[in-house]
Design an enzyme around this catalytic site. Structure first.
Site, PDB file in Angstrom:
ATOM      1  N   TRP A   4      -6.443  -2.477   4.674  1.00  0.00           N
ATOM      2  CA  TRP A   4      -6.047  -1.754   3.494  1.00  0.00           C
ATOM      3  C   TRP A   4      -4.447  -0.918   3.392  1.00  0.00           C
ATOM      4  O   TRP A   4      -4.345  -0.812   4.438  1.00  0.00           O
ATOM      5  CB  TRP A   4      -6.613  -0.007   2.317  1.00  0.00           C
ATOM      6  CG  TRP A   4      -6.107   0.344   1.928  1.00  0.00           C
ATOM      7  CD1 TRP A   4      -5.846   1.218   1.784  1.00  0.00           C
ATOM      8  CD2 TRP A   4      -6.647   0.386   0.220  1.00  0.00           C
ATOM      9  NE1 TRP A   4      -5.276   2.028   0.993  1.00  0.00           N
ATOM     10  CE2 TRP A   4      -5.403   1.143  -0.024  1.00  0.00           C
ATOM     11  CE3 TRP A   4      -7.031  -0.031  -0.067  1.00  0.00           C
ATOM     12  CZ2 TRP A   4      -5.871   1.519  -1.492  1.00  0.00           C
ATOM     13  CZ3 TRP A   4      -7.583   0.186  -1.788  1.00  0.00           C
ATOM     14  CH2 TRP A   4      -6.693   0.772  -1.937  1.00  0.00           C
ATOM     15  N   ARG A  53       2.606  17.712  -1.606  1.00  0.00           N
ATOM     16  CA  ARG A  53       2.688  15.909  -1.250  1.00  0.00           C
ATOM     17  C   ARG A  53       3.850  15.416  -1.567  1.00  0.00           C
ATOM     18  O   ARG A  53       4.566  15.359  -2.615  1.00  0.00           O
ATOM     19  CB  ARG A  53       1.838  15.003  -0.644  1.00  0.00           C
ATOM     20  CG  ARG A  53       0.892  15.345  -2.082  1.00  0.00           C
ATOM     21  CD  ARG A  53      -0.512  14.547  -1.838  1.00  0.00           C
ATOM     22  NE  ARG A  53      -1.928  15.021  -3.402  1.00  0.00           N
ATOM     23  CZ  ARG A  53      -2.092  14.317  -4.299  1.00  0.00           C
ATOM     24  NH1 ARG A  53      -1.675  13.131  -4.091  1.00  0.00           N
ATOM     25  NH2 ARG A  53      -2.549  14.730  -5.097  1.00  0.00           N
ATOM     26  N   ASP A  54       3.599  14.240  -0.586  1.00  0.00           N
ATOM     27  CA  ASP A  54       4.881  12.737  -1.181  1.00  0.00           C
ATOM     28  C   ASP A  54       6.769  13.620  -1.127  1.00  0.00           C
ATOM     29  O   ASP A  54       7.311  12.895  -2.042  1.00  0.00           O
ATOM     30  CB  ASP A  54       4.783  11.891  -2.126  1.00  0.00           C
ATOM     31  CG  ASP A  54       3.299  11.852  -2.674  1.00  0.00           C
ATOM     32  OD1 ASP A  54       2.265  11.636  -1.635  1.00  0.00           O
ATOM     33  OD2 ASP A  54       2.908  11.614  -3.975  1.00  0.00           O
ATOM     34  N   ASN A  65      -1.312   0.680   0.553  1.00  0.00           N
ATOM     35  CA  ASN A  65      -1.397   1.504  -0.921  1.00  0.00           C
ATOM     36  C   ASN A  65       0.583   2.093  -0.340  1.00  0.00           C
ATOM     37  O   ASN A  65       1.233   0.756  -0.467  1.00  0.00           O
ATOM     38  CB  ASN A  65      -2.154   2.213  -1.526  1.00  0.00           C
ATOM     39  CG  ASN A  65      -2.452   3.683  -0.778  1.00  0.00           C
ATOM     40  OD1 ASN A  65      -2.522   3.424   0.832  1.00  0.00           O
ATOM     41  ND2 ASN A  65      -1.398   4.064  -0.434  1.00  0.00           N
ATOM     42  N   ASP A  66       0.622   3.639  -0.949  1.00  0.00           N
ATOM     43  CA  ASP A  66       2.676   3.400  -1.552  1.00  0.00           C
ATOM     44  C   ASP A  66       3.175   2.887  -0.321  1.00  0.00           C
ATOM     45  O   ASP A  66       2.530   2.756   0.720  1.00  0.00           O
ATOM     46  CB  ASP A  66       2.199   4.865  -1.566  1.00  0.00           C
ATOM     47  CG  ASP A  66       1.444   5.480  -2.302  1.00  0.00           C
ATOM     48  OD1 ASP A  66       0.550   4.835  -3.011  1.00  0.00           O
ATOM     49  OD2 ASP A  66       0.971   6.734  -2.337  1.00  0.00           O
ATOM     50  N   GLN A  74       1.888   3.097   3.719  1.00  0.00           N
ATOM     51  CA  GLN A  74       0.444   3.064   3.920  1.00  0.00           C
ATOM     52  C   GLN A  74      -1.075   1.842   4.017  1.00  0.00           C
ATOM     53  O   GLN A  74      -0.778   1.420   3.659  1.00  0.00           O
ATOM     54  CB  GLN A  74      -0.260   4.141   2.248  1.00  0.00           C
ATOM     55  CG  GLN A  74       0.551   5.309   1.731  1.00  0.00           C
ATOM     56  CD  GLN A  74       0.145   7.105   3.074  1.00  0.00           C
ATOM     57  OE1 GLN A  74      -0.631   7.852   2.567  1.00  0.00           O
ATOM     58  NE2 GLN A  74       1.370   7.222   3.724  1.00  0.00           N
TER      59      GLN A  74
END
Length: 483
Positions: free
Chosen positions: A43, A171-172, A45-46, A62
């Protein structure tokens, strides 16, 4: 002994043969993108920590090393010298506090910069320190750093730089340099209370990358913020700040180093179903000057593949002042041309329904780069059938003249002609279609799962004539195959 020796030789041959087959099929599965980034397996993602240094574009992301589902977030890592060919590197960031939990203290999203002035005090020799800012989920905002061009990473001994607050979903972190005030700015997504309306972006400032002071909060944003100064393309003396949301939507305004003042309504950045967590690269050389963005194609499906997830193709952003206001346009970076294979060209074609048949019948392939300029003349609609086959109609890309809309894969976007003309730039990979219309004023990014061996392309128009002023189609070669 002879039998044993022969057995050893046979075993060695079989191992070499297996290795050859493995290499031959590397990155060549049915739904494996050929020029979009994917991890080898599992997997992702971002996009995270996008930074350029010493001739390399760093792409962190990610990543779950345990499987093809979300969770156990680490920072995967790859580098490229041209935004097209990527080299996989070992995992950069691991969960904190030796966490084995699916979420707690795992390495969530963030950003990275080059510590040009050695503020963190970690530089040895001439190699600048790369500093990554990330959310350690439920464990605060943290720093990691690298003194060897991103090949190995250490956690900062003073972590967390912003402690975890159980009443605040924060977050982020996106960290940028603000030249007028001589300070670093952190844009941090926060939900400051139980109320949904408290969601937004908080701005913090720092002089040393470690001590951060809260300054302001903008409401109406959710996850993965990005704050970008952009020169106005047709007003080179003018610079605006653009604040992007996680879904790629944005506001244009001013930023004084502490507070963002919007001058526009929030505008949609993409009309597709698979476009999220947009981020831009930091430290792009001044002589280049581009603003380069990439996003995760959230929600894409990759049946029976060893990986789960892909990125958009890197795109160049420009801010332009139109008669209706400011707008960010997006087009694929020019490096796509490095993968151009066989080319097909048409000019000044006038197509009448049912007479000219399929102009592009010679074109076949699962990876294409299409650029076309079309005069809508008297037609009701026109477009392409993508990845069609003998018993497969393919995927329809349709411009509806009466409605003034562009549609593909269930997504529809408003698109007005300019001087009675529509321009379309289309990237087709094995699992995605990205459409940039009218110079990137309107963009649709979608994933799809076309039929196996359905590689034909059809151009059509209905209800009247359409003019093909210019049409260029290139077969796109794999960025992963070396032979």
């Amino acid at each position: 002994m002879k039998t044993t020796g022969n057995s050893a030789l046979i075993l060695l041959f079989l191992l070499l043969l297996a290795s050859f087959k493995s290499d031959k099929n590397y990155y060549d599965e049915l739904y494996r993108p050929q020029f979009h980034f994917t991890p080898e397996k599992n997997w992702h993602n971002d996009p995270n920590g996008l930074v350029y240094y010493d001739g390399e574009y760093h792409l962190f992301y990610q990543y779950n090393p345990k499987g093809k589902e979300w969770g156990y977030m680490h920072w995967g890592h790859a580098v490229s010298t041209d935004l097209v060919h990527w080299e996989h590197l070992p995992i950069a960031l691991y969960p904190d506090e030796n966490s084995e939990d699916k979420e707690r203290c795992t390495a969530f999203s963030g950003s990275a910069i080059v510590d040009k002035n050695n503020l963190l005090g970690k530089q040895t020799g001439d190699v600048k320190t790369l500093v990554a800012f990330y959310t350690s989920q439920h464990c605060g905002q943290r720093i990691a750093y690298s003194t060897d061009r991103g090949r190995t990473w250490e956690k900062y001994e003073g972590n967390p730089i912003i402690p975890y607050d159980e009443t605040d979903d924060a977050r982020d972190p996106k960290v940028v340099w603000h030249e007028p005030t001589g300070k670093y700015v952190m844009a941090l997504y926060r939900k400051t209370s139980e109320e949904e309306k408290s969601k937004g972006v908080s701005f913090y400032v720092s002089e040393n990358l470690v001590d951060w002071e809260w300054k302001s909060h903008v409401y109406g944003y959710y996850e993965c913020p990005d704050l970008v100064p952009m020169k106005v393309s047709n007003r080179p003396e003018e610079t605006k700040w653009v604040l992007f949301d996680g879904d790629g939507s944005y506001m244009v305004g001013n930023f004084d180093g502490e507070e963002f003042s919007p001058e526009s309504a929030k505008m949609r950045g993409d009309f597709g179903k698979n476009y999220y967590a947009t981020q831009t690269w930091s430290n792009i050389p001044e002589e280049d000057g581009r603003i380069i963005q990439i996003a995760w194609m959230r929600g894409g499906e990759f049946p029976d593949m060893p990986f789960n997830g892909q990125m958009t193709f890197p795109a160049e952003l420009e801010l332009t002042k139109f008669n209706f206001g400011y707008k960010v346009t997006r087009r694929p970076v020019k490096e796509i041309e490095l993968l151009h294979g066989k080319a097909y060209q048409w000019e000044k074609e006038n197509l009448i329904p049912g007479i000219n048949k399929n102009l592009v019948k010679r074109v076949s392939g699962d990876c294409l780069h299409i650029y076309g300029e079309f005069d809508i003349k008297t037609c009701n609609n026109f477009g392409f059938m993508i990845r069609a086959g003998r018993n497969d109609p393919g995927t329809e890309l349709l411009y509806n003249v009466k409605r003034g809309t562009l549609s593909v894969l269930g997504s529809t976007a408003p698109l007005a002609p300019i001087d009675n003309k529509i321009t379309l730039e289309i990237l087709i990979d094995r699992a995605s279609v990205e459409v940039y219309a009218n110079g990137g004023q309107t963009v649709i990014s979608n994933c799809f799962t076309p039929g196996e061996k359905s590689d034909d392309l059809i151009f059509f128009n209905n209800g009247g004539e359409v003019g093909v002023d210019k049409l260029s189609i290139y077969e796109v070669e794999s960025a992963w195959q070396t032979d």
